[in-house]
Design a protein around this motif. Structure first.
Motif, short mmCIF file in Angstrom:
data_model
loop_
_atom_site.label_atom_id
_atom_site.label_comp_id
_atom_site.label_asym_id
_atom_site.label_seq_id
_atom_site.Cartn_x
_atom_site.Cartn_y
_atom_site.Cartn_z
N ALA A 1 0.79 -0.96 0.08
CA ALA A 1 0.17 0.33 0.01
C ALA A 1 0.97 1.27 0.12
CB ALA A 1 -1.19 -0.10 1.23
N VAL A 2 2.12 1.21 0.66
CA VAL A 2 2.89 2.47 0.63
C VAL A 2 3.49 2.51 -0.47
CG1 VAL A 2 5.11 3.34 1.80
CG2 VAL A 2 3.34 2.14 3.31
N ASP A 3 3.86 1.34 -1.12
CA ASP A 3 4.36 1.38 -2.61
C ASP A 3 3.58 2.29 -3.52
OD1 ASP A 3 5.29 0.93 -5.08
OD2 ASP A 3 5.12 -1.28 -4.96
N LYS A 4 2.45 1.94 -3.61
CA LYS A 4 1.13 2.62 -4.51
C LYS A 4 1.29 3.97 -4.16
CE LYS A 4 -3.33 2.08 -6.11
NZ LYS A 4 -4.51 1.04 -6.26
N LEU A 5 1.11 4.11 -2.76
CA LEU A 5 1.06 5.43 -2.08
C LEU A 5 2.12 6.48 -2.54
CD1 LEU A 5 -0.66 7.55 -0.44
CD2 LEU A 5 0.94 6.68 1.41
N LEU A 6 3.36 5.93 -2.57
CA LEU A 6 4.52 6.88 -3.07
C LEU A 6 4.34 7.02 -4.43
CD1 LEU A 6 7.24 5.10 -0.84
CD2 LEU A 6 6.43 7.36 -0.56
N LEU A 7 3.73 6.24 -5.33
CA LEU A 7 3.72 6.43 -6.75
C LEU A 7 2.62 7.40 -6.83
CD1 LEU A 7 4.15 5.47 -9.68
CD2 LEU A 7 2.43 3.65 -9.38
N LEU A 8 1.72 7.43 -6.33
CA LEU A 8 0.44 8.34 -6.49
C LEU A 8 0.72 9.84 -6.11
CD1 LEU A 8 -2.60 6.09 -5.73
CD2 LEU A 8 -1.81 6.63 -8.11
N GLY B 1 5.93 7.89 4.67
CA GLY B 1 6.20 6.43 3.84
C GLY B 1 7.41 5.84 4.11
N ALA B 2 8.39 6.64 4.10
CA ALA B 2 9.89 6.31 4.21
C ALA B 2 9.95 5.95 5.74
CB ALA B 2 10.68 7.67 4.05
N VAL C 1 9.13 -5.61 1.11
CA VAL C 1 10.09 -4.59 0.40
C VAL C 1 10.47 -4.97 -0.84
CG1 VAL C 1 11.95 -2.97 0.63
CG2 VAL C 1 10.44 -3.44 2.50
N MET C 2 11.39 -6.12 -0.76
CA MET C 2 12.01 -6.92 -1.99
C MET C 2 10.82 -7.09 -2.99
SD MET C 2 15.31 -8.99 -0.68
CE MET C 2 14.20 -10.00 0.54
N ASP C 3 9.67 -7.45 -2.55
CA ASP C 3 8.76 -7.94 -3.63
C ASP C 3 7.99 -6.90 -4.25
OD1 ASP C 3 9.55 -10.63 -3.21
OD2 ASP C 3 7.72 -10.96 -1.56
N SER C 4 8.23 -5.52 -3.68
CA SER C 4 7.51 -4.34 -4.16
C SER C 4 8.27 -3.40 -4.96
CB SER C 4 6.88 -3.62 -2.73
OG SER C 4 7.79 -2.86 -1.97
N GLN C 5 7.78 -2.44 -4.97
CA GLN C 5 8.85 -1.35 -5.75
C GLN C 5 9.02 -0.07 -4.77
OE1 GLN C 5 9.65 -1.62 -9.20
NE2 GLN C 5 9.05 -3.44 -9.00
N CYS C 6 9.01 -0.53 -3.65
CA CYS C 6 9.35 0.42 -2.53
C CYS C 6 10.77 1.05 -2.83
CB CYS C 6 9.28 -0.07 -1.23
SG CYS C 6 7.62 -0.27 -0.62
N LEU C 7 12.04 -0.02 -3.20
CA LEU C 7 13.11 0.72 -3.50
C LEU C 7 13.12 1.67 -4.43
CD1 LEU C 7 15.23 -2.34 -2.88
CD2 LEU C 7 14.89 -0.55 -1.34
N SER D 1 17.62 8.61 5.16
CA SER D 1 17.65 7.93 6.46
C SER D 1 17.17 6.33 6.25
CB SER D 1 16.81 8.36 7.63
OG SER D 1 17.51 9.69 7.88
N CYS D 2 15.97 6.29 5.72
CA CYS D 2 15.36 5.08 5.10
C CYS D 2 16.38 4.30 4.39
CB CYS D 2 14.24 5.16 4.67
SG CYS D 2 13.06 3.67 4.17
N LEU D 3 17.01 4.77 3.25
CA LEU D 3 17.76 4.01 2.29
C LEU D 3 19.20 3.75 3.10
CD1 LEU D 3 17.72 6.47 -0.69
CD2 LEU D 3 16.77 3.94 -0.47
N HIS D 4 19.78 4.53 4.10
CA HIS D 4 20.80 4.11 4.94
C HIS D 4 20.49 2.90 5.69
CE1 HIS D 4 23.51 5.29 8.59
NE2 HIS D 4 23.97 4.18 8.06
#
Length: 533
Positions: free
Chosen positions: A326-333, A344-345, A361-367, A389-392
């Protein structure tokens, strides 16, 4: 026969004076001393018709006054508000409402001149119009810090609570609005708890009037901002407050939904409350709203979800309910919303602390979404800090580091180097440099065009007195010395001189530690900086 008060000569002249000036229409003439004296005379008259003349004059002033009402013209109000004539009460209270709405009168001065007491008395009037007007006055007076305590001290809260359950929607809205303004003071919010406001406000959440819902929820949000009230708030019935708030998550009105999320967020600092919300199905309700076309609702929902994800026992359940997707889609929209990007991060950071979360996370497009967010100039610096910070955090995870390295492009590296190089926001600089440091040699070719900037921020890190910056600088240099582009620069005089200074500082710290704890094993002493030659 009924007794009719005799009109005395000075009262008759006063009435004529007001009529004359009303006819002139001149603003300055309406505020003259003659008019003020006439008003004071008629206000204390035993003749209700003369009192009505005074109240009508004040109403005319309140509707046409271009400037603030002189303090002297407040003198007739106490007597007129205490009049036994219903028309006088209605007209006078309405004129005061007008003055308060238009900010043409000093709110604190009204209390100082003894006008609050008769207003509170009118809350018990049998006339709905008088109740409505007087309650509106209290609501606006309560916007002043000093007046709030005065209202509580004069036992005004109980009267307002009675009107909060009035069958008249106008009175009810004004009453709940007054309660909302009162709770803007922490001290007064506590007094409302003592007076029994919580059960009333909780019941009003189920009102069919959308404005009453909003005001009552906002009032509860203010009270929930103080954790000391939580036990009492959550002790009403069998989770009655939480259930009532959760029912508002289906509200079609954006502002009501957003206030509900804020109230729940304030309450969710309590771990037990979080567990109860999870058990009541809060997560699925919020996920359903995440993709609302109303950005405000999506922002409120993800803000509450990120707060709930802070509690480790909640995380697996949130992942199982599909929050990562859901967060994956949210960041896209809604990639241009700083609130959505930030929370979201944060949510991804929290959920990826578990193996199931990492797999999600790996199965989504979050990265992909997070890396893209590095380039969003429309977001705030705080949002960028949350993303970096999230990427770190993710690059420190063995399962996710290869996936990040695989998706990293020259453009992403360029953004990270830019953030790492700026000295204004040290946290952003540290986390951006940490991502680069964690990825190490896998991104070394992408770093080559930025060699000067990279060495620049690494030297700045070595000069920083915070150990974490020094350690990050040393670790990154140790990795980059194996790359041909950086090898010569790392072994250069500038870098080596700064490393010697760090080594000297570290050795001095070790000596001082040995003086404090001479028997401590050497393995517990601070390690010295290693040479990168």
């Amino acid at each position: 026969m009924f007794y009719k008060p005799v009109v005395q000569e000075h009262e008759r002249l006063a009435a004529q004076e007001l009529v004359q000036h009303l006819g002139s229409g001149s603003g300055s003439a309406l505020l003259g001393n003659e008019c003020r004296h006439a008003l004071n005379t008629l206000a204390v008259s035993e003749n209700p018709e003369l009192q009505q003349s005074a109240s009508v004059y004040l109403l005319h002033l309140s509707q046409h006054l271009p400037t603030a009402l002189p303090a002297e013209f407040l003198e007739p109000y106490p007597a007129l508000l205490r009049s036994s004539d219903l028309v006088v009460q209605r007209t006078t209270s309405l004129s005061l409402v007008n003055l308060l709405v238009d900010h043409n009168v000093n709110k604190e001065l009204i209390v100082e001149m003894g006008i609050l007491e008769p207003i509170l008395d009118l809350l018990e009037s049998g006339d709905l119009t008088v109740q409505c007007n007087s309650c509106a006055c209290v609501a606006m007076l309560a916007t002043s810090d000093a007046n709030r305590e005065a209202i509580v001290a004069a036992d005004g809260v109980l009267h307002i609570l009675v009107l909060a359950v009035s069958s008249d929607p106008r009175i009810q809205r004004n009453a709940v609005g007054a309660l909302l303004n009162l709770t803007r003071s922490e001290k007064v919010a506590g007094a409302l708890c003592e007076e029994g406001a919580l059960p009333v406000l909780t019941l009003l959440l189920q009102s069919t009037d959308l404005e009453v819902q909003f005001y009552s929820c906002s009032t509860l949000r203010n009270m929930a901002a103080l954790q000391e009230h939580h036990l009492r708030m959550l002790g009403i019935g069998e989770h009655f407050l939480l259930k009532s708030l959760l029912s508002l998550l289906s509200s079609p009105v954006e502002k009501n939904f957003c206030q509900t999320c804020l109230c729940l967020k304030n309450l969710s600092v309590n771990v037990q409350t979080q567990e109860e919300l999870m058990a009541l199905g809060c997560i699925s309700l919020l996920i359903a709203v995440l993709h609302s076309p109303a950005v405000g609702k999506s922002e409120s929902a993800i803000t509450l979800l990120s707060a709930l994800s802070q509690h480790p026992p909640n995380r697996d359940g949130m992942v199982e309910q599909g929050l990562v997707q859901a967060v994956d889609k949210l960041l896209l929209l809604h990639s241009s919303s700083s609130t959505i990007v930030s929370h979201g991060a944060i949510t991804i950071t929290n959920l990826s602390s578990t193996p199931t979360g990492q797999q999600a996370v790996m199965d989504s497009q979050c990265l992909t979404r997070l890396l893209k967010a590095l380039d969003l100039t429309s977001t705030t610096e705080d949002a960028r800090l949350c993303v970096v910070s999230c990427l770190h955090h993710l690059t420190c995870l063995v399962s996710l580091k290869p996936h990040i390295a695989e998706q990293m492009t020259a453009e992403h590296i360029s953004h990270l180097v830019t953030y790492a190089s700026q000295a204004e926001n040290l946290e952003l600089s540290f986390h951006a440099a940490s991502v680069i440091g964690e990825l190490g040699m896998t991104v070394a070719p992408l770093l080559s065009p930025h060699s000067d900037a990279v060495l620049g921020y690494l030297l700045r890190f070595l000069k920083n007195q915070e150990v974490r910056f020094q350690q990050l600088g040393i670790a990154t240099l140790s990795t980059l010395k194996n790359d041909g582009c950086f090898a010569a620069a790392v072994s250069g005089n500038a870098v080596q001189e700064q490393l010697c200074m760090v080594r000297t500082q570290t050795e001095r710290t070790s000596e001082l530690l040995s003086m404090v704890s001479p028997t401590s094993p050497s393995s517990e002493q601070a390690p010295s900086a290693q040479s990168l030659d």
